[in-house]
Structure formats: structure tokens, C-alpha cells
Design an enzyme around this catalytic site. Sequence first.
Site: not given
Ligand code: NAD
Length: 295
Positions: A118, A139, A151, A189
Site C-alpha cells: 500500500s 496495488h 494502481e 493512500n
Molecule cells: P493480512 O494481514 O490480512 O494478510 C497478510 C498475510 O501474509 C497473512 O495471511 C500472513 O500469514 C501472510 N504472511 C506473512 N508473512 C509471510 C511470508 N513470509 N510468506 C507468505 N505469507 C506471509 O494483510 P492484507 O490486508 O491482506 O495486506 C497484504 C498487503 O496488501 C499489504 O502489503 C497491504 O499493505 C496491502 N493492501 C492492503 C489493503 C487492505 O485493505 N487491507 C488494500 C490494498 C493493499
Amino acid sequence: MKNIAVIGAGTMGNGIAHTFAQSGFKVQLIDISEDSLKKGLATITKNLDRMVAKEKISEADKANTLGNITTFTSVTEGVEYAGLVVEAATENLDLKLKIFKQLDEACPEDTILATNTSSISITQIAAVTSRPSMVIGMHFMNPVPIMKLVEIIRGYNTSDVVTNTIMELSKTLGKVPTEVNDYPGFVANRILMPMLNEAIETLYNGVAGVNEIDTVMKLGMAHPMGPLQLADFIGLDVCLSILNVMYDGFKNPKYAPCPLLVNMVNAGKLGIKSGEGFYDYSKSRKAETVASQFS
Ligand code: NAD
């Protein structure tokens, strides 16, 4: 490009896997947590069921989509045939640098490495690989199967060919890709997070309660969700990480996270995914204001 590896099966990873699989790609969904993989697949199944019930897809489409997804528990498994890897692991710089080093070693040299970060610098992530011209930000927005925008973030060294390939690929998913440059928070963001942070600051200062703040923004500004509800939906830990990246990156106090947000994350109140944030989700998905905390 038929094989796509997705790293992380959390909020975003399962949506990204769903979207590629529904468009006919073979998806290798990889997470170090068995539990996350199980929950991720359950979410995909539930979302597909909803689409079948609304007659947007058939039972056969659902079966094909699920049949296109295989799961793995190590970042170095399941990537050997990937034309593209989309990393959607936890928003943490050190973790992403470690994953990209591993991916660079495990993937064929023509595999494009994308991150769904993000806010973290694509250029910095690319620098730990031997293929910085083939690293790009992809993104997706939450919830991925529904939201149209992707994005597309060019790192300092991302090539035109890779950018065009990812722009075209996003269109084949039915998305609208929008190209931006690599600065903290990118565009989405950089604009969204200061608003969410200000809503939290407004609550922290006692100007109004959770429901009142969200009602003002929903009915007054025609936002489909109030900012506090949206913060819960995104994940308060994710919001905090993004604000910290922008605060560090711009050295500007306007991005400093509100102390209430920091406190809530420290207390494990992460929003929908932990069952409680500004609202209580423990009894049902329908949010109840956590009134005792904030009234
Ligand atoms: P989340 O916490 O829901 O999920 C993260 C996942 O990553 C978990 O299942 C965890 O077990 C896994 N993980 C951790 N270390 C790992 C590794 N070494 N190898 C494989 N898997 C691993 O997080 P999220 O909200 O899905 O966010 C993920 C990414 O997407 C982040 O970079 C976040 O900034 C981005 N993002 C989030 C949103 C949102 O609305 N939540 C929107 C756009 C982008």
C-alpha cells in the site's frame, strides 16, 4: 502468462487469487500460515457462493475457479512456473525485502515480481533483487473481486515493457489500471490515509463519537462507508503501517499516526479481522459501535 503465484492469503491475497483464478489463470496461493490458507480458501468459496446466488456466475464457473487454485506453505514452492508473482504479505518492509530476495532466487529469470504494498517503496524492494527492471507495484483495492482500480506503480528502474505487460494483464482481469510514480503512499493512500487518521484524531479529541463521525461522512459527503468503518475494513495495523511509511518517507508531521490508532493496534484491536476495532464484529458481521471505549 498462465501461472500466477500469490504470496499471502490474507484480506488481499485471497481476493487477488480469486480474481486471477476466475479469469482462467492457474494460481499458486502461498502463505506461511496453514490457518490463513484455510481461511483464505473459505473466503473465496463464500464469495463465489454469493456470486452464484446472485446469478453472476454459474456453479461450473465456481468449480473452475476453485479448481484453478493450489496452495503452498513456503515462498520458494509453487513459483517455478510463475510468469508473475503478486506479493500480498503483511505490510512490513523487512518482511517484503526478505520475500523478494527469496523470490528472486527461486523464480525463473523472466518472472515479473509485483507487490501489492500500500505504501512501501517499489524501488527499495526492487533493489534487493537482481532484476529491478522487472519489479513493479500492482496495488489492488479491497475487496479485490469487486473494486475496479489497480494502481500500477513504476519503481525507479521498472521497464516500459514490464509496465505495459502489467497494465494489459490488469485489463484482462476486468480492472482499470492507473499508472503512478513511486513515492510513499503512491496516490490512493497519500490521499485516503490522512483522512482516516483525521477521523481517528477527531474521535480522540472527543469532538464526536464513532457513529456520528461516520454518519457525517456518509450522509454529508456521500461516502459509501464512514472513515472509521473503512479503517476497520482495511485493518488498523495496515493503516498504521502505511501512515508510518509516509511519516518516515516525507519527514512531515502531517502523516503522524494518531496515538489512539497506535494504542488500538498495540491492544490487538485490528478491525474486522480481529473481531473488534472502532466497531464490534464479535457477534455478527454487522458492526456495533464499541461505545464504551469512545463515548
Ligand atoms: P493480512 O494481514 O490480512 O494478510 C497478510 C498475510 O501474509 C497473512 O495471511 C500472513 O500469514 C501472510 N504472511 C506473512 N508473512 C509471510 C511470508 N513470509 N510468506 C507468505 N505469507 C506471509 O494483510 P492484507 O490486508 O491482506 O495486506 C497484504 C498487503 O496488501 C499489504 O502489503 C497491504 O499493505 C496491502 N493492501 C492492503 C489493503 C487492505 O485493505 N487491507 C488494500 C490494498 C493493499
